[in-house]
Motif scaffolding. Structure first.
Motif, mmCIF file in Angstrom:
data_model
loop_
_atom_site.group_PDB
_atom_site.id
_atom_site.type_symbol
_atom_site.label_atom_id
_atom_site.label_comp_id
_atom_site.label_asym_id
_atom_site.label_seq_id
_atom_site.Cartn_x
_atom_site.Cartn_y
_atom_site.Cartn_z
ATOM 1 N N UNK A 19 14.015 67.254 -22.351
ATOM 2 C CA UNK A 19 14.067 68.885 -22.974
ATOM 3 C C UNK A 19 14.340 68.903 -24.141
ATOM 4 N N UNK A 20 15.403 68.263 -24.874
ATOM 5 C CA UNK A 20 16.005 68.732 -25.844
ATOM 6 C C UNK A 20 14.371 68.356 -27.069
ATOM 7 N N UNK A 21 13.885 66.611 -26.550
ATOM 8 C CA UNK A 21 12.350 66.596 -27.094
ATOM 9 C C UNK A 21 11.561 67.537 -26.752
ATOM 10 N N UNK A 22 11.460 68.314 -25.910
ATOM 11 C CA UNK A 22 10.766 68.666 -25.924
ATOM 12 C C UNK A 22 10.418 70.156 -26.467
ATOM 13 N N UNK A 23 11.582 70.968 -26.607
ATOM 14 C CA UNK A 23 12.436 71.773 -27.396
ATOM 15 C C UNK A 23 12.025 71.882 -29.075
ATOM 16 N N UNK A 24 12.610 70.936 -29.702
ATOM 17 C CA UNK A 24 12.996 70.351 -31.040
ATOM 18 C C UNK A 24 11.874 70.162 -31.508
ATOM 19 N N UNK A 25 10.857 68.997 -30.820
ATOM 20 C CA UNK A 25 9.794 68.712 -31.462
ATOM 21 C C UNK A 25 8.399 68.496 -30.831
ATOM 22 N N UNK A 26 8.026 69.372 -29.522
ATOM 23 C CA UNK A 26 6.705 69.329 -29.586
ATOM 24 C C UNK A 26 5.844 70.350 -30.037
ATOM 25 N N UNK A 27 7.238 71.324 -30.976
ATOM 26 C CA UNK A 27 6.549 72.583 -31.807
ATOM 27 C C UNK A 27 4.999 71.577 -32.474
ATOM 28 N N UNK A 28 5.721 70.661 -33.229
ATOM 29 C CA UNK A 28 4.947 70.464 -34.530
ATOM 30 C C UNK A 28 4.225 68.857 -33.497
ATOM 31 N N UNK A 29 4.468 68.560 -32.604
ATOM 32 C CA UNK A 29 3.048 67.606 -32.270
ATOM 33 C C UNK A 29 1.278 69.286 -31.212
ATOM 34 N N UNK A 30 2.025 69.898 -31.192
ATOM 35 C CA UNK A 30 1.090 70.364 -30.747
ATOM 36 C C UNK A 30 0.196 71.151 -32.049
ATOM 37 N N UNK A 31 1.041 71.483 -33.397
ATOM 38 C CA UNK A 31 0.262 72.864 -34.259
ATOM 39 C C UNK A 31 -0.088 70.841 -34.829
ATOM 40 N N UNK A 32 0.238 69.669 -34.839
ATOM 41 C CA UNK A 32 -0.338 68.596 -34.919
ATOM 42 C C UNK A 32 -1.916 68.526 -34.943
ATOM 43 N N UNK A 33 -2.402 68.840 -33.074
ATOM 44 C CA UNK A 33 -3.025 68.740 -32.541
ATOM 45 C C UNK A 33 -4.350 69.719 -32.404
#
Length: 499
Positions: free
Chosen positions: A233-247
């Protein structure tokens, strides 16, 4: 060494370490942006977020190790400590091997997926050396870090981190100035990280009562799977923003995101210094004296919240002027008032639950809160993926806001109702007062400092100093005047001084 001395040392060295981290954290991203371009800066930040996914191989070991150590450390029970450490060591060695396998896979796949003009070998090398240090850390050091924290000696690790940050950052600055390839820069950082790990292993030998051959106490870490869910959950909260923006948006948008995130991350790190310095005291107190814990927790929450709103009221006022000065000469525009507002809102929501999260962790309520963290992740991921299609970076940030609005409220209710067995009215009152004072402070900033030209670092520093003093006076004064437990603490301090 008593707890008060350990807390003071933790606070002082955490502050020094954070000052060093902020200084180099401001210098290096700008150097990468100016020397290599926004694409390379975006690549390095994107990589760090993808590599966090590999941290899931830790499988929740760290959180349960720390929680399991509080009670035996408080009671000086080295048989129990040795059992917990033996079990933690076994899990971490397995995690290190899994991390290595995942890193090698990511090294081959990431350069094929990311949209970049950089050569395949450069991107692959950057991936490998960015994550190689964690392989060594998991396999050899990680378990000792949690023993130091539970024993109130986190300052040992903090000091070492500060030295490592200085050496690593200086090596990066020298290599950037010489125009070195980014792979060489990251390889040098990896070597220095290995030296840091070697020192921790040497220092751990001072725990001569620790028995490495003790039978593993796997039951003490039984909730690691539940902690893993929290980590996801913490990974989704803290890190998926950058992953989504990268893609969806590209590496230049990632670079813009990370400049704003850099500011809020440094402020959040400063904010956590007082809490981190007393975490071992609070954890041990929760296990041994619940009534004392409640009194300390209430006081900590009042003044922690005052510091939180003070720092981020100043951040909102100075965000855009700082970004304009910091990114002057960059190849793209970074200034955006809506990004400043959204990042401040996210920081306020996220950190308002800090004390409540810690209460649940001290109690070991990892399994009980799993459903809530799953819901938070689902809200964040779903709304961010939908939002990015219509609003780009704003949609991603609004997805984070939506998830935090749910989870922060739920965390406060759970900690008060289920762990402390009381109502949550006091906590909501504390933050309600701060929200009202936040708008007052913004009005005062614009009336008193709004006419100042904030177009250079000296002017930014002067305005930051003045606005911080004003914000601290308003928020800390508000908490002290409006809440009896804060007034009682002030009276006790004054009586002690007079005596």
């Amino acid at each position: 060494m008593d707890k008060r001395t350990k807390s003071a040392k933790n606070f002082f060295f955490l502050a020094v370490n954070e000052a060093i981290a902020i200084a180099f954290g401001l210098i290096l991203p700008r150097m990468f942006i100016i020397s290599y371009g926004s694409e390379v800066n975006g690549l390095l930040n994107s990589l760090s977020q993808f590599l966090v996914c590999l941290n899931l191989f830790e499988a929740g070991i760290g959180g349960v190790t720390l929680q399991a150590l509080y009670k035996p450390v408080a009671e000086d029970d080295w048989d129990a400590i040795s059992g917990v450490m033996a079990s933690s060591s076994r899990y971490y060695k397995r995690a290190g091997l899994f991390y290595l396998a995942g890193l090698l896979a990511l090294t081959g796949i990431y350069p094929l997926v990311v949209d970049s003009s950089l050569p395949f070998g450069t991107v692959a090398g950057a991936v490998f050396f960015s994550g190689a240090g964690n392989v060594v850390l998991f396999y050899f050091q990680a378990k000792y870090q949690y023993l130091l924290q539970a024993d109130g000696k986190g300052y040992i690790f903090t000091n070492l981190t500060a030295i490592s940050t200085v050496l690593t950052s200086l090596s990066k600055i020298v290599l950037i100035r010489r125009g070195a390839n980014i792979v060489l820069i990251l390889a040098a950082a990896f070597v220095l990280q290995c030296l840091q790990i070697a020192y921790v292993l040497w220092y751990a030998r001072s725990y001569d009562k620790l028995r490495p051959d003790a039978p593993p106490n796997n039951q003490a870490l039984a909730q690691k799977d539940s902690v893993l869910v929290h980590q996801i959950s913490s990974l989704v909260f803290r890190n998926t923003d950058v992953m989504i923006l990268t893609v969806f948006c590209g590496l230049q948008t990632v670079s813009v995101y990370t400049v704003y995130k850099m500011v809020s991350s440094h402020l959040e790190s400063l904010l956590r210094i007082p809490v981190s310095s007393v975490n071992f005291v609070m954890g041990q107190t929760f296990q041994t004296d619940r009534a004392l814990y409640v009194r300390r927790s209430d006081l900590l929450e009042s003044y922690y919240s005052a510091l939180l709103f003070s720092l981020f009221s100043v951040a909102l006022f100075l965000y855009l002027p700082f970004v304009r000065v910091y990114t002057a000469g960059a190849d793209i525009s970074y200034a955006d008032p809506w990004l400043a507002v959204l990042f401040v809102l996210i920081a306020l929501l996220n950190n308002s639950r800090e004390i409540s999260i810690n209460t649940g962790s001290y109690a070991g309520h990892f399994r009980q809160t799993v459903p809530f963290t799953i819901i938070e992740s689902a809200i964040n991921l779903t709304t961010s993926l939908i939002g990015v299609c219509f609003l780009g970076i704003y949609g991603v940030l609004l997805g984070t806001v939506a998830a935090l609005a749910y989870r922060t409220n739920q965390t406060i209710l759970y900690a008060n109702h289920k762990v402390l067995n009381r109502g949550a009215g006091r906590t909501y009152a504390i933050y309600g007062v701060n929200v009202l004072l936040f708008f007052l402070v913004q009005f005062l900033f614009r009336r008193l400092l709004g006419g100042t030209a904030l177009d250079s670092y000296p002017r930014l520093i002067a305005a930051g100093f003045a606005s911080t003093l004003l914000a601290l006076a308003v928020f800390f004064g508000g908490q002290t005047l409006l809440f009896p437990h804060c007034r009682q603490m002030v009276r006790d301090v004054l009586r002690h001084r007079k005596a």
